[in-house]
Design a protein around this motif. Structure first.
Motif, mmCIF file in Angstrom:
data_model
loop_
_atom_site.group_PDB
_atom_site.id
_atom_site.type_symbol
_atom_site.label_atom_id
_atom_site.label_comp_id
_atom_site.label_asym_id
_atom_site.label_seq_id
_atom_site.Cartn_x
_atom_site.Cartn_y
_atom_site.Cartn_z
ATOM 1 N N HIS A 1 1.157 4.298 -2.602
ATOM 2 C CA HIS A 1 1.104 5.890 -2.234
ATOM 3 C C HIS A 1 2.117 6.784 -2.807
ATOM 4 C CE1 HIS A 1 -1.717 4.883 0.946
ATOM 5 N NE2 HIS A 1 -1.706 5.716 1.428
ATOM 6 N N ALA B 1 -11.188 5.352 1.618
ATOM 7 C CA ALA B 1 -11.072 4.274 0.414
ATOM 8 C C ALA B 1 -12.618 3.949 0.071
ATOM 9 C CB ALA B 1 -10.189 3.183 0.565
ATOM 10 N N LEU C 1 3.314 9.836 12.969
ATOM 11 C CA LEU C 1 4.330 8.532 12.931
ATOM 12 C C LEU C 1 5.601 8.922 12.918
ATOM 13 C CD1 LEU C 1 1.885 6.058 10.601
ATOM 14 C CD2 LEU C 1 2.952 5.595 12.779
ATOM 15 N N ILE D 1 0.912 -1.387 0.129
ATOM 16 C CA ILE D 1 0.018 -0.155 0.093
ATOM 17 C C ILE D 1 0.896 1.237 -0.052
ATOM 18 C CG2 ILE D 1 -1.631 1.347 1.517
ATOM 19 C CD1 ILE D 1 -2.962 -1.143 2.220
ATOM 20 N N LEU D 2 1.990 1.204 0.759
ATOM 21 C CA LEU D 2 2.960 2.488 0.840
ATOM 22 C C LEU D 2 3.484 2.792 -0.419
ATOM 23 C CD1 LEU D 2 4.113 2.660 4.517
ATOM 24 C CD2 LEU D 2 2.373 3.678 3.674
ATOM 25 N N TRP E 1 -8.336 11.302 -7.210
ATOM 26 C CA TRP E 1 -8.077 12.641 -6.308
ATOM 27 C C TRP E 1 -6.789 12.833 -5.942
ATOM 28 C CZ3 TRP E 1 -7.838 12.199 -1.367
ATOM 29 C CH2 TRP E 1 -8.729 11.400 -0.603
ATOM 30 N N HIS F 1 -5.777 11.370 8.477
ATOM 31 C CA HIS F 1 -4.979 10.345 7.979
ATOM 32 C C HIS F 1 -3.659 10.710 7.515
ATOM 33 C CE1 HIS F 1 -4.333 6.634 5.566
ATOM 34 N NE2 HIS F 1 -3.950 7.342 4.590
ATOM 35 N N VAL F 2 -3.681 12.166 6.991
ATOM 36 C CA VAL F 2 -2.391 12.868 6.749
ATOM 37 C C VAL F 2 -1.705 13.396 7.934
ATOM 38 C CG1 VAL F 2 -1.312 14.712 5.318
ATOM 39 C CG2 VAL F 2 -3.193 13.677 4.493
ATOM 40 N N SER G 1 -3.880 5.147 11.135
ATOM 41 C CA SER G 1 -3.676 5.187 9.652
ATOM 42 C C SER G 1 -4.466 4.095 8.727
ATOM 43 C CB SER G 1 -2.138 5.106 9.383
ATOM 44 O OG SER G 1 -1.331 6.168 9.469
ATOM 45 N N VAL G 2 -4.174 2.751 9.336
ATOM 46 C CA VAL G 2 -4.918 2.041 8.330
ATOM 47 C C VAL G 2 -6.454 2.214 8.364
ATOM 48 C CG1 VAL G 2 -5.508 -0.381 8.184
ATOM 49 C CG2 VAL G 2 -3.012 0.137 8.672
ATOM 50 N N LEU H 1 -0.312 3.213 13.978
ATOM 51 C CA LEU H 1 -0.682 2.543 12.924
ATOM 52 C C LEU H 1 -2.327 2.206 12.539
ATOM 53 C CD1 LEU H 1 2.406 0.029 13.058
ATOM 54 C CD2 LEU H 1 1.872 1.795 11.337
ATOM 55 N N GLY I 1 -9.837 7.493 -4.401
ATOM 56 C CA GLY I 1 -8.840 8.381 -3.952
ATOM 57 C C GLY I 1 -7.503 8.060 -4.836
ATOM 58 N N SER I 2 -7.472 7.311 -5.510
ATOM 59 C CA SER I 2 -6.219 6.830 -6.032
ATOM 60 C C SER I 2 -6.239 7.997 -7.486
ATOM 61 C CB SER I 2 -6.116 5.708 -6.915
ATOM 62 O OG SER I 2 -7.427 5.382 -7.734
ATOM 63 N N LEU J 1 -8.143 -1.701 -1.508
ATOM 64 C CA LEU J 1 -9.178 -1.842 -0.308
ATOM 65 C C LEU J 1 -8.793 -3.490 0.290
ATOM 66 C CD1 LEU J 1 -11.208 -0.085 0.467
ATOM 67 C CD2 LEU J 1 -12.817 -1.632 -0.758
#
Ligand code: HEM
Length: 230
Positions: A65, A142, A190, A61-62, A151, A183-184, A134-135, A131, A148-149, A93
């Motif tokens: 990103h 999502a 972190l 996932i990261l 925008w 989330h940001v 974040s998840v 964590l 999201g991917s 997802l």
């Protein structure tokens, strides 16, 4: 100065600076503490299922990103065909739920295993909680704010680039729903926890193996000796 500037300009720069300075200081002064202190000897079954699921899920996932940040045009091109967009979003997802399941097992392990609980520090708890935030917020976004991917490239790519080029544009995040901003912001939390916790083991990733020249291993013993050992 308003809240948005404080949370998405001042705090990020402080977090990045702290993460860099303390990580370098720690690796110079206490290099042998750069690890995640394995507790595998105390319990290994839940660790196996939790750690494998969490790490595989979150690393992919990261990386996704990172690709969205580095190649926004390529991502928009990929998403321009609906089936490809659905494929990407569905994979994200599924991986997100997979890493959430792994994380849940890791939390359960820390709570339920007495021997593991003894070696658990408050910072381990903080890292697991961050964590989880974040998840969970990632999955929330999502599901609730599709897609999201796409925008990401219009909001986060310019925002993150503006941070790294020292021309911060926090106004890009101001109109977003709170869960997205959390989330940001949690990413920067972190970063603050990074050098003070077991998260620091991430820098031991053996990336050098990908770049260094290959090695020839030469057997130095005489042929007769080798037969004696086999
Ligand atoms: C500045 C940092 C970050 C930004 C801008 C960001 C942005 C996003 C966006 C826009 C999505 C929605 C993707 C979609 O709907 O397809 C997402 C999802 C997600 N994010 Fe992040 N994220 C950041 C950091 C992180 C971190 C540090 C973690 C975990 C440690 C994380 C974990 C997730 C997860 C699990 C998902 C859900 C799975 C997915 O749809 O990809 N994110 N993130």
């Amino acid at each position: 100065m308003n809240w948005n500037t404080l949370l998405f300009v001042i705090f990020p720069y402080l977090a990045i600076l702290l993460a860099l300075v303390v990580t370098v200081y720690r690796s110079l002064t206490r290099p042998f503490t750069i690890s995640s202190l394995s507790s595998q000897l105390l319990e290994r079954r839940k660790l196996y299922w939790g750690s494998i699921s969490f790490h595989y899920g979150i690393v992919i996932i990261l990386s996704m990103h990172l690709l969205a940040l580095l190649f926004p045009r390529g991502l928009l091109w990929w998403n321009s065909v609906p089936i490809r967009l659905y494929l990407l979003e569905f994979s994200g997802l599924a991986l997100g739920f997979w890493s959430l399941a792994g994380l849940a097992v890791l939390v359960w392990r820390r709570l339920s295993e007495a021997r593991v609980r003894v070696v658990t520090t408050p910072m381990d708890g903080v890292v697991l909680a961050l964590l989880l935030v974040s998840v969970i917020t990632g999955l929330w976004m999502a599901l609730a704010y599709r897609f999201g991917s796409t925008w990401f490239t219009a909001v986060f790519t310019p925002y993150l680039v503006s941070i790294f080029t020292l021309q911060p544009r926090a106004e890009l995040l101001a109109p977003l729903p709170w869960v997205i901003r959390l989330h940001v912001f949690n990413f920067f939390l972190l970063l603050v926890a990074f050098p003070f916790s077991r998260l620091v083991h991430i820098i031991t990733l053996p990336l050098g193996y990908l770049l260094r020249p290959w090695q020839i291993v030469i057997w130095a013993r005489r042929r007769d000796d080798r037969r004696a050992y086999s």
